[in-house]
Design a protein around this motif. Structure first.
Motif, PDB file in Angstrom:
ATOM      1  N   LEU A  14     -14.256   2.004   2.970  1.00 48.99           N
ATOM      2  CA  LEU A  14     -13.030   1.899   2.059  1.00 48.99           C
ATOM      3  C   LEU A  14     -11.805   1.123   2.863  1.00 48.99           C
ATOM      4  O   LEU A  14     -11.180   0.521   1.803  1.00 48.99           O
ATOM      5  CB  LEU A  14     -12.406   3.605   2.226  1.00 48.99           C
ATOM      6  N   LEU A  18     -10.314  -1.818   0.223  1.00 49.85           N
ATOM      7  CA  LEU A  18      -8.820  -1.574  -0.254  1.00 49.85           C
ATOM      8  C   LEU A  18      -8.125  -2.794   0.367  1.00 49.85           C
ATOM      9  O   LEU A  18      -7.458  -3.397  -0.371  1.00 49.85           O
ATOM     10  CB  LEU A  18      -8.250  -0.399   0.405  1.00 49.85           C
ATOM     11  N   SER A  21      -9.072  -5.897  -1.992  1.00 49.21           N
ATOM     12  CA  SER A  21      -8.285  -5.646  -3.311  1.00 49.21           C
ATOM     13  C   SER A  21      -6.804  -5.932  -3.006  1.00 49.21           C
ATOM     14  O   SER A  21      -6.336  -6.566  -3.991  1.00 49.21           O
ATOM     15  CB  SER A  21      -8.251  -4.103  -3.735  1.00 49.21           C
ATOM     16  N   TYR A  22      -6.045  -5.710  -1.725  1.00 44.96           N
ATOM     17  CA  TYR A  22      -4.841  -6.230  -1.723  1.00 44.96           C
ATOM     18  C   TYR A  22      -4.583  -7.664  -1.494  1.00 44.96           C
ATOM     19  O   TYR A  22      -3.889  -8.354  -1.889  1.00 44.96           O
ATOM     20  CB  TYR A  22      -4.334  -5.412  -0.504  1.00 44.96           C
ATOM     21  N   SER A 120      -0.693  -0.382   3.884  1.00 39.06           N
ATOM     22  CA  SER A 120      -0.736   0.407   2.608  1.00 39.06           C
ATOM     23  C   SER A 120      -2.306   1.106   2.856  1.00 39.06           C
ATOM     24  O   SER A 120      -2.626   2.033   2.417  1.00 39.06           O
ATOM     25  CB  SER A 120      -0.799  -0.489   1.468  1.00 39.06           C
ATOM     26  N   MET A 121      -3.400   0.108   3.256  1.00 40.14           N
ATOM     27  CA  MET A 121      -4.839   0.641   3.670  1.00 40.14           C
ATOM     28  C   MET A 121      -4.514   1.754   4.697  1.00 40.14           C
ATOM     29  O   MET A 121      -5.239   2.811   4.434  1.00 40.14           O
ATOM     30  CB  MET A 121      -5.432  -0.834   4.171  1.00 40.14           C
ATOM     31  N   ALA A 124      -3.734   4.846   3.024  1.00 42.90           N
ATOM     32  CA  ALA A 124      -4.852   5.574   2.174  1.00 42.90           C
ATOM     33  C   ALA A 124      -5.865   6.102   3.379  1.00 42.90           C
ATOM     34  O   ALA A 124      -6.538   7.232   3.006  1.00 42.90           O
ATOM     35  CB  ALA A 124      -5.401   4.346   1.502  1.00 42.90           C
ATOM     36  N   THR A 146      -8.500   6.898  -2.895  1.00 43.69           N
ATOM     37  CA  THR A 146      -8.456   5.797  -3.618  1.00 43.69           C
ATOM     38  C   THR A 146      -7.476   5.964  -4.669  1.00 43.69           C
ATOM     39  O   THR A 146      -7.011   5.098  -5.384  1.00 43.69           O
ATOM     40  CB  THR A 146      -9.853   5.661  -4.348  1.00 43.69           C
ATOM     41  N   GLY A 149      -4.480   4.639  -3.333  1.00 39.27           N
ATOM     42  CA  GLY A 149      -4.603   3.154  -3.074  1.00 39.27           C
ATOM     43  C   GLY A 149      -4.711   2.152  -4.272  1.00 39.27           C
ATOM     44  O   GLY A 149      -4.161   0.999  -3.914  1.00 39.27           O
ATOM     45  N   LEU A 150      -5.406   2.726  -5.148  1.00 36.31           N
ATOM     46  CA  LEU A 150      -5.457   1.975  -6.472  1.00 36.31           C
ATOM     47  C   LEU A 150      -5.181   2.346  -7.618  1.00 36.31           C
ATOM     48  O   LEU A 150      -4.893   1.562  -8.611  1.00 36.31           O
ATOM     49  CB  LEU A 150      -7.176   1.959  -6.304  1.00 36.31           C
ATOM     50  N   TRP A 155      -0.730  -0.039  -4.915  1.00 34.61           N
ATOM     51  CA  TRP A 155      -1.446  -1.209  -4.982  1.00 34.61           C
ATOM     52  C   TRP A 155      -0.553  -2.304  -5.101  1.00 34.61           C
ATOM     53  O   TRP A 155      -0.748  -3.443  -4.521  1.00 34.61           O
ATOM     54  CB  TRP A 155      -2.418  -1.256  -5.943  1.00 34.61           C
ATOM     55  N   TRP A 477     -15.800  -4.252  -5.891  1.00 40.35           N
ATOM     56  CA  TRP A 477     -15.651  -2.765  -6.280  1.00 40.35           C
ATOM     57  C   TRP A 477     -16.958  -1.875  -6.599  1.00 40.35           C
ATOM     58  O   TRP A 477     -17.419  -0.765  -6.043  1.00 40.35           O
ATOM     59  CB  TRP A 477     -14.930  -2.526  -7.560  1.00 40.35           C
TER      60      TRP A 477
END
Length: 519
Positions: A14, A18, A21-22, A120-121, A124, A146, A149-150, A155, A477
């Motif tokens: 996870l 994340l 993604s960031y 931020s991760m 989460a 999630t 976080g998303l 995000w 993802w």
């Protein structure tokens, strides 16, 4: 007594998903992040706190004794110092001019990922750890983590060099440590005291209003100690370490303020250039206005619920959490959420300038998200369909924002429908055209991607264009999601086997959470 040890791979996968993604999006500059980055450059390039050389890159600046300084809390800039120095060493090694656009892009990207993305991760993962430690199922815990976080503006602000993500992460680390103190043995409780103090102090150095949530978290730690049966010696040790940790962070802030402004208690906002309303009330904060509350929650301009509808049910989940013998953490989480709502509604510049959603409430989002795991395990098919729908909608809104721009011009009254959706459908992504060295963005050119060096995503960096540039992120993802779902379905002596979803008898069992980092 049930002691639950979550699978480390759950956190690793996870966390990686994340952070990718960031880090996938580089959003370019803006006044807020340019002010912080000007301080980073002043420290690394000129060994000074004065941003005179870079003052033309931002309007968010303070003037003191004829010199310019960043008006922001210094936490994000101070934390970025080490990674930027490391990247600068690489830049020198490869012969890249340190003041070139490419060098500035690399150093600002590193600052953003390490400060905003990483913390931020961490927030989460804090949601995940707490949900599992309280006995909720893996699926419920993953849903909550999630969703934060998303599927919330977290995000967006994880991709911008601001203080919101850093503050949220530090507060959540302190909160998790405060929760764990009550069930920890004396030696571990003392170590957790350091965590509460240092992380809480760092949150304040990142964003000054965090001082109030830190007080709530300290009260939570005290409540945990009161119910733990620890002797007075342990009490004194834990309290001393909480105070000492906070004092270390305060010392950093006082040294910075003294070096910059001549007094440990002089904040940059007190010498703000322009923004006259910051000189009224407490730096622009007076009393909440109900019309602002309405706009913050449901408005088309900065409303939170239209872009992150799951937030609407989070308070219900916190009430369920309280009913599951977690009253103190649930109350503190709710109090932090309420504080940031009132703070945002009391601030003259409540809309946050070029922003997506009410950005001042961002540090509250992981605490509100703690209510989602109880709802997921409590509700069945129909309820879970609603929750899943809210997750999908929120994640779609956030993907629209991070792939186009999470900094829509303040003049656009409905940024989702007027800018983000049309731009995304036309394949016009990474719209921001303001560099970390520019004073202003060209608002009229925001509709087209005019310079690939200003803002981009990693798909663009490898030659993909338009919506196709998001394909690598989609692959991450799919792979990460499949792996996490497989882990969530594992059974046999692991997390969630005796948690709250098993009924009243299981809910009454005292769960003993592991301290953060021991999973």
């Amino acid at each position: 007594m049930i002691r639950q040890r979550p699978d480390r791979s759950l956190f690793l996968i996870l966390g990686c998903a994340l952070l990718i993604s960031y880090a996938y999006f580089y959003q370019g500059g803006g006044w807020n992040q340019n002010s912080r980055f000007a301080l980073v450059r002043a420290m690394t390039e000129h060994d000074t706190l004065q941003i005179d050389t870079y003052r033309q890159a931002t309007g968010d600046r303070a003037v003191w004794n004829g010199h310019y300084y960043s008006d922001k809390a210094p936490g994000a800039a101070l934390l970025a110092f080490v990674p930027v120095e490391a990247v600068r060493a690489l830049i020198f090694a490869i012969g890249l001019p340190p003041e070139s656009d490419a060098a500035i892009t690399l150093t600002s990207y590193a600052s953003t990922v390490v400060v905003s993305g990483l913390f931020s991760m961490a927030a989460a993962l804090g949601v995940l750890w707490l949900s599992l430690s309280w006995g909720y199922s893996r699926g419920a815990a993953l849903f909550a983590a999630t969703a934060y976080g998303l599927a919330t503006p977290a995000w967006c602000y994880a991709t911008l060099f601001m203080g919101h993500g850093l503050c949220a992460g530090c507060l959540m680390i302190a909160f998790a440590a405060a929760v764990a103190i009550g069930s920890a043995p004396p030696e571990r409780a003392s170590a957790l005291g350091w965590t509460v103090g240092l992380s809480g102090g760092c949150a304040v150095v990142a964003e000054f209003p965090a001082a109030v949530p830190v007080l709530f978290i300290c009260a939570l730690a005290a409540a945990g100690l009161a119910g733990s049966g620890h002797d007075r010696v342990t009490w004194r040790r834990v309290v001393a370490r909480v105070v000492a940790g906070g004092a270390i962070a305060a010392l950093v802030l006082f040294v910075y303020n003294t070096a910059a402004f001549g007094s440990p208690f002089h904040l940059g906002y007190a010498s703000e250039e322009g923004f006259e309303q910051l000189h009224t009330g407490l730096f622009g904060i007076s009393r909440p206005e109900w019309w602002r509350v309405r706009e913050i929650l449901i408005g088309g301009y900065r409303g939170l619920l239209p872009i992150a509808p799951l937030v609407a049910v989070m308070p219900i989940g916190l009430a369920v959490l309280a009913a599951h013998n977690r009253k103190a953490p649930a109350l503190v989480a709710a109090a932090i959420g309420l504080f940031y709502l009132v703070l945002n509604a009391s601030y003259f510049y409540w809309e946050g300038g070029w922003a997506f959603g009410p950005r001042q409430v961002t540090p509250a989002l992981p605490f509100l998200a703690l209510g989602l795991a109880p709802l997921w395990d409590r509700w069945r098919t129909a309820g879970r369909v609603v929750l899943a729908g809210g997750w999908i909608w929120g994640a779609a809104m956030m993907l629209l924002a991070v792939s186009t721009t999470p900094q829509p011009p303040a003049s656009i009254m409905r940024p989702v429908t007027e800018l983000m959706v049309p731009a995304f459908l036309e394949g016009r992504l990474s719209l921001n055209n303001q560099r970390f060295t520019d004073l202003r963005a060209d608002e009229y050119a925001i509709w087209r991607h005019v310079d690939s060096g200003v803002s981009w995503n990693l798909g663009m960096a490898i030659g993909l264009t338009g919506r196709a540039s998001l394909i690598p992120l989609g692959v991450v993802w799919l792979a990460g999601g499949a792996w996490l779902i497989a882990l969530a379905r594992l059974s046999g002596g692991q997390t969630g086997q005796a948690g709250p979803r098993r009924g009243a008898a299981a809910r009454s069992l005292p769960l003993e959470p592991d301290p953060p980092g021991s999973a």
